[in-house]
Design an enzyme around this catalytic site. Structure first.
Site, mmCIF file in Angstrom:
data_model
loop_
_atom_site.group_PDB
_atom_site.id
_atom_site.type_symbol
_atom_site.label_atom_id
_atom_site.label_comp_id
_atom_site.label_asym_id
_atom_site.label_seq_id
_atom_site.Cartn_x
_atom_site.Cartn_y
_atom_site.Cartn_z
ATOM 1 N N ASN A 1 0.870 -1.175 0.000
ATOM 2 C CA ASN A 1 0.000 0.000 0.000
ATOM 3 C C ASN A 1 0.908 1.226 0.000
ATOM 4 O OD1 ASN A 1 -1.822 2.023 0.417
ATOM 5 N ND2 ASN A 1 -2.292 1.484 2.542
ATOM 6 N N TRP A 2 1.009 1.864 -1.163
ATOM 7 C CA TRP A 2 1.938 2.997 -1.279
ATOM 8 C C TRP A 2 1.348 4.303 -0.767
ATOM 9 C CZ3 TRP A 2 4.122 1.856 -6.877
ATOM 10 C CH2 TRP A 2 5.020 0.789 -6.788
ATOM 11 N N LYS A 3 0.094 4.275 -0.357
ATOM 12 C CA LYS A 3 -0.549 5.491 0.185
ATOM 13 C C LYS A 3 -0.309 6.658 -0.777
ATOM 14 C CE LYS A 3 0.167 3.564 4.723
ATOM 15 N NZ LYS A 3 0.081 3.746 6.149
ATOM 16 N N HIS B 1 -9.620 1.263 4.996
ATOM 17 C CA HIS B 1 -8.326 1.458 5.655
ATOM 18 C C HIS B 1 -8.527 2.429 6.824
ATOM 19 C CE1 HIS B 1 -4.174 2.613 6.374
ATOM 20 N NE2 HIS B 1 -3.808 1.533 5.696
ATOM 21 N N GLU C 1 -6.853 4.801 7.865
ATOM 22 C CA GLU C 1 -6.617 6.207 7.533
ATOM 23 C C GLU C 1 -7.867 6.808 6.893
ATOM 24 O OE1 GLU C 1 -2.943 5.690 5.391
ATOM 25 O OE2 GLU C 1 -1.940 5.192 7.272
ATOM 26 N N GLU D 1 -5.691 -4.889 10.655
ATOM 27 C CA GLU D 1 -4.691 -3.840 10.840
ATOM 28 C C GLU D 1 -4.969 -3.090 12.138
ATOM 29 O OE1 GLU D 1 -2.656 -2.745 6.960
ATOM 30 O OE2 GLU D 1 -4.364 -1.413 7.146
ATOM 31 N N GLY E 1 2.141 2.319 10.752
ATOM 32 C CA GLY E 1 3.092 3.420 10.590
ATOM 33 C C GLY E 1 3.785 3.822 11.878
ATOM 34 N N SER F 1 3.168 -2.111 10.464
ATOM 35 C CA SER F 1 4.623 -2.127 10.644
ATOM 36 C C SER F 1 5.252 -3.480 10.300
ATOM 37 C CB SER F 1 5.004 -1.682 12.064
ATOM 38 O OG SER F 1 4.566 -0.351 12.283
ATOM 39 N N GLY G 1 2.699 -1.014 4.371
ATOM 40 C CA GLY G 1 2.811 0.397 3.998
ATOM 41 C C GLY G 1 4.270 0.780 3.813
ATOM 42 N N GLY G 2 4.850 1.386 4.844
ATOM 43 C CA GLY G 2 6.193 1.963 4.766
ATOM 44 C C GLY G 2 7.243 1.049 4.139
#
Ligand code: PEP
Length: 255
Positions: free
Chosen positions: A9-11, A95, A97, A167, A173, A212, A233-234
């Site tokens: 997930n590159w956001k 998600h 976010e 999640e 994150g 994470s 993600g990251g």
């Protein structure tokens, strides 16, 4: 029985040029990785160029969000039909976010799930508790309510098309990964709850862990019985880092 699914997930990161540069470096690492399903969820702007770049490869494309409407006067939104047209196999919905920063609710997410399936796109439905909810002992109540509300519109025969992403919000994150045991406990609860809704189909549904995930914790997470993959993600932004995650069962290659 359940093919592992590792999704990036590159956001809101990566221009088209950056996304294509990632692919060039990443693709060679995916050779011979047919046992796992690899999914990339770039920003909307990079979907079409990535669809071209991934043509002829087994990698799948996902959108990070979708409108809860077929079409119409919804400035800034992207319809499910448009994602199908680009060749998106998956779309992430719910998600945290989107829930917490953009006020998305369970009924809205349920509508997105319904529309995506109508357009032949597989929803990746995110659920997860906040730190306050975990600390006050509400984790399972929260997960159960999110699942019931977001997926009960799905007929049991289509349930295996869904992917559930567990999640925990406190792990996204933050660098705080759930321990494999704690994640497994939540995944087992989710599978049991899916069983109540979908019956036997639940055994075929994939449940990813997200929060994470890194090259050095993926192996132990994937060793758990009900953890069928990861939403990353990251650590998915760098091709070498994500390649180590998709090749989680071959850590010796990177030593
Ligand atoms: C995510 O965005 O779904 C996520 C899990 O992010 P991170 O891996 O950075 O915690």
């Amino acid at each position: 029985m359940r093919r592992p699914i590792l999704a990036a997930n590159w956001k809101m990161y990566k221009t088209v040029g950056e996304a294509l540069a990632f692919i060039e470096e990443f693709l060679p690492y995916t050779k011979g990785m047919d046992a796992v399903e690899i999914v990339l969820a770039p920003p909307f702007t990079a979907l079409e160029p990535l669809a071209r770049a991934l043509a002829g490869t087994p990698l799948k494309l996902a959108a990070q969000n979708v409108a809860a409407h077929e079409e119409g006067a919804f400035t800034g939104e992207v319809a499910p039909r448009m994602l199908a047209d680009l060749g998106c196999t998956y779309t992430i919905v719910g998600h945290s976010e989107r829930r917490h920063l953009f006020g998305e609710t369970d009924p809205l997410i349920a509508r997105k799930v319904e529309l995506l399936l109508q357009h032949g796109i597989r929803p990746v439905v995110c659920v997860g508790e906040t730190l306050a909810q975990r600390e006050s002992g509400q984790t399972f109540e929260v997960l159960g309510a999110q699942l019931d509300a977001c997926v009960s519109c799905v007929p049991p025969e289509r349930a295996p098309e869904l992917v559930i992403a567990y999640e925990p919000v406190w792990a996204i994150g933050t660098g705080k990964t759930a321990t494999p045991l704690l994640a497994q406990e939540a995944h087992a609860f989710i599978r049991e709850r899916l069983g109540k809704v979908f019956g036997e189909s639940a055994a075929r549904m994939r449940i990813q862990y997200g929060g994470s995930v890194k090259p050095d914790n993926i192996y132990n997470l994937m060793a758990e019985q009900d953890i069928d993959g990861a939403l990353v993600g990251g650590a998915s932004l760098d091709p070498v880092s994500f390649s180590r995650i998709v090749r989680f069962d071959r850590p010796e290659e990177f030593q």
